[in-house]
Write an enzyme that holds these catalytic residues in place. Structure first.
Site, PDB file in Angstrom:
ATOM      1  N   GLY A 127       4.527   7.974  -1.965  1.00 55.92           N
ATOM      2  CA  GLY A 127       4.558   9.529  -1.791  1.00 55.92           C
ATOM      3  C   GLY A 127       3.329  10.016  -1.756  1.00 55.92           C
ATOM      4  O   GLY A 127       2.620  10.595  -2.628  1.00 55.92           O
ATOM      5  N   GLU A 243      -4.507  -1.569   3.486  1.00 53.87           N
ATOM      6  CA  GLU A 243      -3.538  -1.782   4.633  1.00 53.87           C
ATOM      7  C   GLU A 243      -4.523  -2.193   5.869  1.00 53.87           C
ATOM      8  O   GLU A 243      -3.784  -2.171   6.938  1.00 53.87           O
ATOM      9  CB  GLU A 243      -2.860  -0.267   4.757  1.00 53.87           C
ATOM     10  CG  GLU A 243      -1.821  -0.168   3.877  1.00 53.87           C
ATOM     11  CD  GLU A 243      -1.291   1.136   4.172  1.00 53.87           C
ATOM     12  OE1 GLU A 243      -0.654   1.426   5.281  1.00 53.87           O
ATOM     13  OE2 GLU A 243      -0.914   1.978   3.123  1.00 53.87           O
ATOM     14  N   GLU A 374      -7.781  11.908  15.322  1.00 57.52           N
ATOM     15  CA  GLU A 374      -8.940  12.551  15.139  1.00 57.52           C
ATOM     16  C   GLU A 374      -9.676  12.417  13.784  1.00 57.52           C
ATOM     17  O   GLU A 374     -10.833  12.338  14.057  1.00 57.52           O
ATOM     18  CB  GLU A 374      -8.396  14.102  15.070  1.00 57.52           C
ATOM     19  CG  GLU A 374      -8.037  14.811  16.422  1.00 57.52           C
ATOM     20  CD  GLU A 374      -6.685  14.179  16.994  1.00 57.52           C
ATOM     21  OE1 GLU A 374      -5.799  13.849  15.886  1.00 57.52           O
ATOM     22  OE2 GLU A 374      -6.210  14.031  18.077  1.00 57.52           O
TER      23      GLU A 374
END
Lengths: 402, 358, 402, 358
Positions: A127, A243, A374
């Protein structure tokens, strides 16, 4: 200087391949298409159980937490093989949240959460994002107040994938409203079955489900706040760093491409073998070339992690490269398949298992999700090339008086 | 040269846009996708009342006799306004009949949308008419057509098939046909169709002599696809410009980020190139003044550009444009579906090259 | 809505073509390659004289200044045909400076300068850029002070093409040092033979010459300051606007491409006809497609000018499109020519007249010169799409209290 | 896996870099371009003293017996440091002899650069050895070779020519040869050469049996080209990063403009991809562990990428990098020259495709 795997690494790769040969079933692959990488259907549950049995569930965890303590290169090899097989990825609970808890949790917190994660009893939805705080994570406005030894959580999270299947949300909320925005957030675990939690589905283009999660005066034990208060933004960054190893993987697109190559070898449109069409031939060659390049870029991340580095610019490069390449691959391959390229994977008459049409709809997310490209380009500039930041203290032109 | 619609044309387009803004929105699109039948049918009737089905048909069969340029401007608006493909494809069916035989008596019911017609051309591995396997024998059609839009719901099928060593264009009724419905990217109600002796109820042109008429009709279908794509791009660009002004991140509208601004500028440049290529191809085809490769270039260029514009739109919208309730994905689905069906890049690139080199 | 030229326009185009058939000699084309579009060799002098004789020299000037008062579409057709023929362009003195003088000059100034320009007695070099003020034109520091009815000019200009061949510099200098930077510049004409003017050559990659011009206490008559003081930046912009019509032309690249197409039709490498090579075939088709697109984009500028508009975003689009496309075309075509693609145009054994190798070296300038493509993209965003400017007054997020 | 040079290798590279920084600068490059003979000749002697000519040659012919991976790292530095192509091409000549026949007695003088050799392979419209027209008859060479680097200045020519229905690799002296000098993009002293009976003074391999050895040697030349290109890209990237930090416009370093930053980031990404592809191709070719298409991909990719990096470098340097005194253009010239000579895209793309489909 060399690019070969060691004999041990090759043996490890072959071991993973052998496992996948038995466990990457057609049914599992189809299920993954339908509910996504992070989904949790009957087949993926079975597959995860098999991984757990192997001990590979906690492959990269330190031994003290019951892990196998495999290094980043071995982990890279493992992830690469899984993706190439088209099976679900390891849950982020195991690969991202657990390692973060190991670093920031108190001894009690570690003792409480890690074994449950290891057993698969706990599965987190992440979250981080909110409607108005997507790329700008630090702008989160969901909040928690400590009252009578409990956190009272209020607010809303967006893109909370897995919230309809997980047990808890690993979430950042504002706990220090008077601090600057980056320093006012804390990391809190909210049980998804707590009163006041509402999960509503958000369906996205590829047909996958993600969620909005609403917190309405949700009470959470004080001990569910992890690490230091006000450090939530940095903990989220830490979790995201874990990750990096799988960031920018081209394996799924590669797998789909190989299916298309098989079609091209066999199919004939309008009396012409696809493999004799110069337009198709050029694209097949070019895609393979780009995949060869993309694959190598992720390897550097693993290698740098292996050496103890934090390859931030490198993984940003991989992420940009793979996400934009995936979009090109799916576009070209969908066209190569001709009229069949429009068909959904659930349609039996589709060619190449319909992966490409599905990836076509999924691919845009790779570029704007997980930190927009970006932001990744900015990271390469700032972290990789040492370019000045707009926010850095007033720059003075060389040769002029300050 | 006057590379924009005239004031009169603009006035008509304004009305069309007004109708579509009122009649089509994301909620309705979601509903139609789930249940293409009934709701679309109501919309089809409103469209029929506006005269769009017979827009270019002769007056004596209930048409408005609009020229092809005006027709193409209508299609721009259909693309911009996301008129459901089921309705557009019924309109395209009528247009094909008008192109092939403007005196065809079926048009009386087609222009009012009392009856509908679908185009049944492609075969599983054949797209070029010279390769078709489907045959006409003794006024009945035999064989399998594929990827037929509106196949199940249309009253008539306009079938292109082999006959007497050539190509015939005939109409059969949707009666006793066998369908294999398809789930497609654009949810546009396609099916494979088996014709095992379906009776020809009308012929558009002479038996076995239809190739030239077919090519002309199919070029028009392609040109109208360019117009639809162009209209859709206008919409994607406008939506994106609006969004980046409204969406704030890091304490400012994201339009203030140069990288965002430049991507949007490039979208605009691409749309401008497509606008000219499309409108030049159409006006000069109609005027008979086509020079060199210009129509082929439009056909090779616009579809691929459309996809790029859609990707940029998705990218700049981020998650907001990725949910099924947001119109972005309908544009993107059409982009690739249209490229595949109407304007695949390779054959037109090859044709341009052939023109220069062979 | 239509894209056809009128019968009058077609007749005009044919008239220009007929003229070029006689006057675009091989010698002129080769000279243009050697000294550039703006060069002034014996052949181009002859060609310009022929144009003058035709009256086309002052094609677009109003009748009151002796011009032909041709409209922008006719001018576009004229420029397009010239470029396609590979001959030099009209000098900026005529197409950009003269129209500016017509607008901003006093009656005396117009009467003095315009007839001289019309006769070809005066040829301006444009002195806008400085070493530290390239894209940021308003940062110019060259200055002029009015003393005893004369301007004393000091400073340095860069990229002053033609300064070694022209008679005067049309230049912006700072005259109002206390004003904000955009409002402190004035437009001044400096004779190149005035004492204190030094012109030093700058050779650039394609082998062309441009110059640095140094002003060391150069005295200039007061009347050589044009228009209002402090408006120089805006006059330069005005002069640049007059160049828009030829901004983004793809004609030169198109011409070079056609020469390569002729080679491809004939040549055989390694026993294979070039025209049978699928890699080459695809590129030939794609380049033609892109040229068809690029060409149309410049037409809109002409059409908008015709209608009295100032198509700023449109010409920026053309400029970006043509400059980037030219780079691609030269790259691909140089490769298509194989080993011969490396040869200089002066080498007799080159194929396709060696234009592509020359253009290869020239092309980068099209993208960074004449207002970098970054500035052009900003212009499209601000002027074409109405995007907010960073400098605009503090923006307030919709829905929040200001 | 260790995808970067070892510490030992880095130490050597550091010395190489130091020498090149000292010995090559823009002024010298300008001078060499005008007068390639004398000045380059002095540099050649210094390079010979460093042992670069015999870097990979056997010790008994005066070489250092460096492995190919170390050799490739040397070439990276040559590319980065802009060593004049005339010198690099002499080095390449020696390398070809080492590859073809490490025992060749000519090497004694070649490794010391007392004598030089050039590679004479290409013909006007033939690049593939199987199509060569130049022939060997009775120990003399007849015919015309083209685009020969250092043709006029080299003491020997290593010629590949037809003999006994196969390919032979022979050496002739630069005596009584007829030259047609060429003006090329990279000013790299090329000429067409007519051999009308030039006498063979040495043979590298058996008569008519040289195809396999040629291919291996030429692959090595290509791989070294990748290394040079990579080194040059490092330089262009570094130079550009420095420049955008220093160059101010609109009151700030241009690096602060997001569009500039992002273009530079993309350069870095491209260079990273090239670094891996190049070094993987070389190390795995040497190790004999090449898998699938990876070497072909490097050969198809790196040259094209190099040009893109150079263009971006030019673009971000603006006028500053466009003057002849600035090194940017030498990199750009090499980029396209190398692509054309060593790594044209098409044949490698085709080979990748063939590997997957045929």
């Amino acid at each position: 200087m060399q690019y070969d795997f060691t004999a041990e690494q090759i043996a490890w790769r072959d071991e993973v391949r052998a496992f996948l040969k038995d466990n990457a079933t057609e049914a599992l692959i189809m299920e993954t298409l339908e509910i996504g990488n992070e989904g949790k259907g009957p087949e993926s549950t079975k597959f995860m159980a098999a991984l757990q049995k192997k001990g590979w569930w906690s492959l990269a965890w330190p031994k003290e937490f019951g892990g196998m303590d495999r290094d980043p290169m071995d982990t890279w090899i493992f992830v690469d093989e899984l993706e190439k097989a088209g099976v679900p990825m390891m849950p982020l609970t195991v690969t991202s949240v657990a390692p973060t808890i190991m670093r920031i949790g108190t001894e009690e917190q570690k003792a409480y959460w890690i074994p449950k994660i290891a057993k698969g009893d706990i599965d987190f939805a992440l979250g981080y994002s909110e409607a108005e705080a997507g790329t700008d994570l630090a702008a989160a406005t969901s909040k928690a107040e400590l009252k009578d030894g409990k956190w009272i959580v209020n607010g809303q999270k967006m893109w909370t994938t897995m919230a309809h299947m997980g047990t808890h949300v690993w979430t950042i909320v504002r706990t220090e409203p008077d601090e600057p925005k980056h320093k006012g957030l804390s990391m809190i675990i909210v049980p998804l079955d707590a009163p006041g939690v509402t999960v509503t589905p958000i369906m996205v283009w590829p047909g996958l489900r993600t969620n909005a999660v609403f917190f309405d005066n949700v009470e959470v034990p004080e001990a569910y706040q992890m690490g230091q208060r006000g450090m939530g933004f940095y903990y989220a960054a830490m979790a995201l760093n874990f990750e990096r190893l799988s960031l920018g993987s081209i394996a799924m697109a590669h797998r789909s491409f190989k299916l298309v190559v098989e079609v091209v070898k066999e199919a004939t449109f309008d009396g012409q073998a696809l493999k004799d069409d110069p337009w198709i031939r050029e694209r097949v060659g070019r895609i393979q070339m780009e995949i060869d390049a993309a694959r190598l870029m992720t390897l550097e991340t693993a290698w740098a992690l292996q050496g103890g580095g934090m390859p931030i610019a490198e993984s940003s490069m991989s992420k940009i490269y793979a996400s934009e390449l995936t979009q090109n691959i799916t576009d070209l391959c969908t066209q190569i398949l001709g009229m069949s390229g429009q068909l959904h994977f659930s349609d039996k008459s589709t060619l190449g298992q319909g992966w490409m049409q599905w990836l076509y709809r999924l691919a845009p997310m790779f570029a704007f999700g997980g930190g927009t490209n970006e932001v990744q380009r900015d990271i390469i500039g700032f972290m990789g090339l040492g370019l000045p930041k707009p926010s850095s203290k007033k720059l003075v032109k060389p040769g002029t008086k300050s | 040269m006057h590379p924009v619609p005239t004031d009169d044309q603009e006035a008509i387009l304004h009305e069309i846009r007004k109708f579509l803004t009122k009649s089509v929105d994301a909620d309705k699109c979601m509903a139609w996708e789930k249940e293409p039948g009934s709701a679309v049918s109501a919309l089809k009737s409103s469209v029929a009342e506006l005269g769009w089905f017979g827009y270019s048909a002769p007056e004596d069969v209930g048409g408005s006799e609009a020229g092809f340029v005006d027709l193409s401007l209508l299609y721009e608006e259909l693309g911009r306004g996301l008129l459901p493909l089921q309705v557009i494809n019924y309109m395209r069916g009528v247009q094909a009949v008008v192109d092939l035989d403007p005196k065809c008596s079926l048009l009386n019911n087609l222009t009012t949308a009392e009856k509908t017609i679908c185009l049944s051309f492609d075969e599983e591995f054949n797209r070029l008419p010279e390769n078709y396997d489907v045959k006409i024998e003794g006024d009945a059609v035999y064989g399998r057509k594929c990827y037929v839009l509106n196949a199940e719901s249309a009253d008539y099928h306009l079938v292109a098939a082999k006959e007497k060593g050539g190509l015939s264009l005939v109409v059969v009724e949707n009666k006793d046909l066998k369908f294999q419905p398809l789930k497609t990217m654009a949810d546009d109600s396609q099916a494979h169709v088996d014709y095992s002796g379906a009776k020809v109820i009308a012929r558009l042109g002479d038996a076995g002599n239809g190739k030239e008429a077919f090519d002309k009709m199919w070029l028009n279908q392609r040109l109208l696809a360019l117009s639809e794509m162009l209209g859709s791009m206008f919409c994607v660009l406008d939506t994106t410009v609006d969004y980046i002004k409204e969406r704030w991140q890091f304490g400012q509208p994201i339009a203030l980020f140069q990288a965002v601004r430049h991507q949007t500028a490039d979208m605009a440049t691409t749309v401008t190139a497509c606008r000219h290529l499309t409108r030049q191809a159409i006006t000069r085809t109609v005027a008979g003044t086509v020079e060199s490769t210009e129509v082929l270039s439009a056909l090779a260029y616009v579809g691929q550009a459309y996809k790029k514009v859609c990707w940029a739109g998705h990218h700049l919208h981020g998650g907001t444009g990725f949910v099924v309730e947001h119109p972005m994905h309908w544009h993107s689905e059409r982009a690739q579906s249209y490229c595949i069906r109407y304007t695949p890049e390779a054959p037109f690139l090859k044709a341009i090259t052939a023109k220069l080199l062979d």
